[in-house]
Write a protein that holds these residues in place. Structure first.
Motif, mmCIF file in Angstrom:
data_model
loop_
_atom_site.group_PDB
_atom_site.id
_atom_site.type_symbol
_atom_site.label_atom_id
_atom_site.label_comp_id
_atom_site.label_asym_id
_atom_site.label_seq_id
_atom_site.Cartn_x
_atom_site.Cartn_y
_atom_site.Cartn_z
ATOM 1 N N TRP A 179 -17.994 -3.174 27.659
ATOM 2 C CA TRP A 179 -17.223 -4.089 27.683
ATOM 3 C C TRP A 179 -16.979 -4.614 29.192
ATOM 4 O O TRP A 179 -16.377 -3.988 29.939
ATOM 5 N N GLY A 180 -17.504 -5.738 29.088
ATOM 6 C CA GLY A 180 -17.333 -6.405 30.351
ATOM 7 C C GLY A 180 -18.581 -7.037 31.169
ATOM 8 O O GLY A 180 -19.601 -6.599 31.083
ATOM 9 N N ALA A 183 -8.355 -3.983 27.446
ATOM 10 C CA ALA A 183 -9.938 -4.010 28.149
ATOM 11 C C ALA A 183 -10.088 -5.273 28.940
ATOM 12 O O ALA A 183 -10.786 -5.523 29.835
ATOM 13 N N ASN A 184 -9.745 -6.660 28.268
ATOM 14 C CA ASN A 184 -9.979 -7.883 28.781
ATOM 15 C C ASN A 184 -9.202 -7.860 30.080
ATOM 16 O O ASN A 184 -9.656 -8.589 31.023
ATOM 17 N N TYR A 185 -7.953 -7.180 30.209
ATOM 18 C CA TYR A 185 -7.291 -7.305 31.484
ATOM 19 C C TYR A 185 -8.139 -6.730 32.666
ATOM 20 O O TYR A 185 -8.461 -7.131 33.804
ATOM 21 N N LEU A 186 -8.660 -5.524 32.368
ATOM 22 C CA LEU A 186 -9.671 -4.741 33.281
ATOM 23 C C LEU A 186 -11.045 -5.931 33.538
ATOM 24 O O LEU A 186 -11.555 -5.791 34.677
ATOM 25 N N ALA A 211 -14.941 0.731 28.388
ATOM 26 C CA ALA A 211 -15.578 1.062 27.116
ATOM 27 C C ALA A 211 -14.218 0.749 25.958
ATOM 28 O O ALA A 211 -13.093 0.811 26.144
ATOM 29 N N LEU A 212 -14.860 -0.005 25.183
ATOM 30 C CA LEU A 212 -13.879 -0.667 23.951
ATOM 31 C C LEU A 212 -14.450 -0.055 22.332
ATOM 32 O O LEU A 212 -15.557 -0.250 22.360
ATOM 33 N N ALA A 231 -15.235 8.803 22.499
ATOM 34 C CA ALA A 231 -13.813 8.742 23.053
ATOM 35 C C ALA A 231 -13.668 8.273 24.508
ATOM 36 O O ALA A 231 -14.784 8.217 25.088
ATOM 37 N N VAL A 232 -12.845 7.776 25.015
ATOM 38 C CA VAL A 232 -12.927 7.392 26.520
ATOM 39 C C VAL A 232 -11.808 8.312 26.988
ATOM 40 O O VAL A 232 -10.513 8.486 26.609
#
Length: 487
Positions: free
Chosen positions: A364-365, A343-346, A354-355, A327-328
Motif C-alpha cells: 500500500w503506497g 496506512a494512508n497516513y504513512l 502493508a494493508l 500478518a504485519v
C-alpha cells in the motif's frame, strides 16, 4: 576503388533503431550467505546472476537462519513466494576473515556416525582425531564428512579405516563462519587501493559489465534500516556506471530504538534522511506462517511480478498488489493492525506499508521517499519515477552505438524518428499518455555543437496511479415519480 563493370548493390544501416531491452526491475541484493554450503566458495564480494532457487543455493548455500544469512530471506521470497527471476546476489561474508576457530572439541560417536551440532563449518578446515593427542585421520580413507539437510557436518567412519567400531567419541577442530563479524562497513565496501578490488556496494558498477543487464532495484534487507547503508545505496542508485539509474528499496527501523509504532515512522524517516526520489522506504515487516520478511524483500517481488504482467514496462504501480503475507509485525515480532486511515497516513509521508483491507494483505503506497517535501510528479510517484529511470536507461543503451558518429542531419533525423516511433508505441500500449522528442536550436548552441555535444529533448507523460477514486452520491427526488407509474 577496384575496377567494376556491371550492376552492384550495397547496404546502409537502418535509419530507425530498435530499442535495446532493459530489465526494468532487476534486483541486485547485498548481504550475507552460508557460503560454506555452496558448491564453491567463489562468490565472495563477486556478483552472481541466478535464475532459480537451485542456482542460488548452489552458488551461495541456503540456511533458514535469516538473521545471520540475510540473502537467504530474499532467495525464499523471490523464487519460492513470487516465482520471479533473475536476481543478482552479492555476498560479503568472507570465510577467510569472518570466521572463528574451534580446537580439539569432543563429540559423541555411535554406530560409526558423529555429528557436529553447529552451523557454518568450513569443511576444508575440518581435522578429525581419535583423541587430543592422536594423529589426524585421513578424509576419504578413515572417514567421510558431509552436510546434512540442516547444514550440520556428519562424520561417517569408512569401513576398514582407522576408526574402531568401539569408538565412542571423536576429537574435531575446525573453522566456522562468523556472520556476526560482518558489519555495515562490509556491506558498504570500497576499493582496495593496492589491488583495485571492489567490495560491497561498490560492486554495483560491475553488474552491467559482467551480465549486460542494468540494475533496476538495489536492496540490502537486514541492513538498509541502518541510515549509513541506506545513504550509500541511495548514492549508488543515482549513478550506476556513470549513466544508469535504479531505485533503492529500503526498510525503516521498526525496533524499539527506531519506529515501533506507525506514528513514529515519519519522524524516523526524516530524521535519518530517507528522503530521496530514488528511494522506496518500507515499514514495518511482514510475516507468512513462521517466517518473517523485511518488507523491502517482498516489495521487490511485487515490483518484478507487476512488471512481468505488463511486458516489463514499469508504468503500473506496485501498490494494491498482493503480498505473500498473513500478518504485519515490527522488529520485536509484535503484530501490527493498520486501518486504511493509518496506512494512508504513512503513505502521506512517503512510506509504503502493508494493508489488509480487501483481498488479503497488499502493498500500500504510491509515493517515493521524497514525498511530501517534493511533489514533482516524476519524483514523487514510484511508477512515474521508475518509468523515467527505464526510459533513460533504454535510451542510453540504444543510442550508445551512435556516439562519435558525424553530427549531421542523418544522425539527428535517425534519433528523432526512432525515438518518436518508440514513444508512439508505448503510448499505443497505454504505458505513456504521450511522448515526443525534439532537436531544439535553443538547447544546442554553437559552442556546444563545436564541442561535439548534441542534445535531444524528450517530452513525455506516463500514467499517474489513480490513488483516490471518488463517487458523489445524490438523492434524486424525481425518482419518487416511479411510485405513481402505472403497474
Amino acid at each position: 576503388m577496384s575496377f567494376q563493370h556491371g550492376v552492384y548493390g550495397s547496404e546502409v544501416p537502418t535509419s530507425v533503431l530498435t530499442p535495446v531491452e532493459v530489465n526494468a526491475g532487476l534486483p541486485v541484493v547485498f548481504g550475507t550467505a552460508p557460503i560454506n554450503l555452496a558448491s564453491t566458495q567463489e562468490y565472495v564480494n563477486k556478483p552472481v546472476l541466478v535464475y532459480s532457487y537451485h542456482e542460488a543455493e548452489q552458488a551461495l548455500g541456503y540456511s533458514d537462519d535469516w538473521e545471520k544469512y540475510t540473502l537467504c530471506e530474499f532467495m525464499d521470497s523471490h523464487f519460492s513466494k513470487f516465482n520471479m527471476a533473475p536476481v543478482v546476489f552479492v555476498n560479503v561474508l568472507d570465510p577467510k576473515t569472518h570466521k572463528t576457530t574451534e580446537t580439539d572439541k569432543s563429540i559423541p560417536h555411535a554406530n560409526k556416525v558423529s555429528k557436529i551440532n553447529e552451523e557454518g563449518i568450513l569443511l576444508d578446515s575440518l581435522v578429525v582425531k581419535l583423541s587430543e593427542a592422536g594423529q589426524p585421520l585421513v578424509k576419504g580413507t578413515d572417514y567421510i564428512a558431509s552436510f546434512d539437510e540442516n547444514g550440520k557436518v556428519v562424520i561417517t567412519a569408512v569401513e576398514g579405516g582407522d576408526i574402531p567400531g568401539t569408538q565412542t567419541s571423536l576429537v574435531v577442530s575446525y573453522d566456522k563462519l562468523d556472520p556476526e563479524a560482518v558489519t555495515t562497513t562490509d556491506i558498504i565496501g570500497g576499493v582496495d587501493g593496492s589491488t583495485g578490488e571492489y567490495t560491497g556496494l561498490e560492486l554495483i558498477n560491475q553488474v552491467f559489465p559482467l551480465f549486460r543487464m542494468v540494475p533496476g532495484q538495489i536492496l540490502a534487507p537486514g541492513w538498509s534500516q541502518d541510515p549509513v547503508v541506506a545513504a550509500v545505496i541511495k548514492a549508488k542508485s543515482s549513478n550506476i556506471n556513470g549513466v544508469f539509474r535504479a531505485i533503492s528499496v529500503v526498510d525503516l527501523d521498526s525496533s524499539s530504538e527506531g519506529a515501533d509504532h506507525y506514528t513514529k515512522a515519519p519522524a524516523w524517516k526524516n530524521d535519518n534522511n530517507y528522503t530521496d526520489p530514488l528511494q522506496i522506504p518500507c515499514w514495518p515487516k511482514v510475516k507468512l506462517g513462521d517466517k518473517v520478511f523485511h518488507l523491502s524483500t517482498q516489495v521487490a517481488g511485487v515490483i518484478c511480478k507487476t512488471d512481468a504482467d505488463h511486458d516489463d514496462i514499469p508504468y503500473v504501480s506496485p501498490s494494491n498488489k498482493n503480498l505473500q503475507a498473513n500478518a504485519v509485525v515490527t522488529e520485536s515480532g509484535a503484530e501490527v493492525s493498520l486501518g486504511l486511515d493509518q496506512a494512508n497516513y504513512l503513505n502521506s509521508q512517503g512510506i509504503v506499508t502493508a494493508l489488509n483491507f480487501t483481498g488479503g494483505y497488499k502493498l500500500w503506497g504510491n509515493h517515493t521517499a521524497a514525498y511530501p517535501a517534493i511533489t514533482d510528479v516524476k519524483d514523487s510517484f514510484i511508477a512515474v519515477r521508475r518509468m523515467f529511470n527505464w526510459i533513460n536507461n533504454t535510451l542510453i543503451l540504444t543510442y550508445f552505438e551512435n556516439v562519435d558518429d558525424p553530427t549531421n542531419r542523418r544522425l539527428i533525423d535517425s534519433v528523432v524518428d526512432s525515438v518518436n516511433l518508440w514513444l508512439n508505441g508505448l503510448t499505443a500500449r497505454g504505458a505513456l499518455l504521450g511522448g515526443r522528442v525534439a532537436f531544439l536550436s535553443e538547447e544546442n548552441p554553437t559552442s556546444d555543437l563545436l564541442a561535439g555535444i548534441v542534445r535531444f529533448h524528450l517530452y513525455l507523460a506516463s500514467p499517474i496511479p489513480a490513488q483516490a477514486i471518488q463517487f458523489t452520491l445524490e438523492y434524486d427526488v424525481s425518482y419518487l415519480n416511479t411510485l405513481f407509474a402505472a403497474a
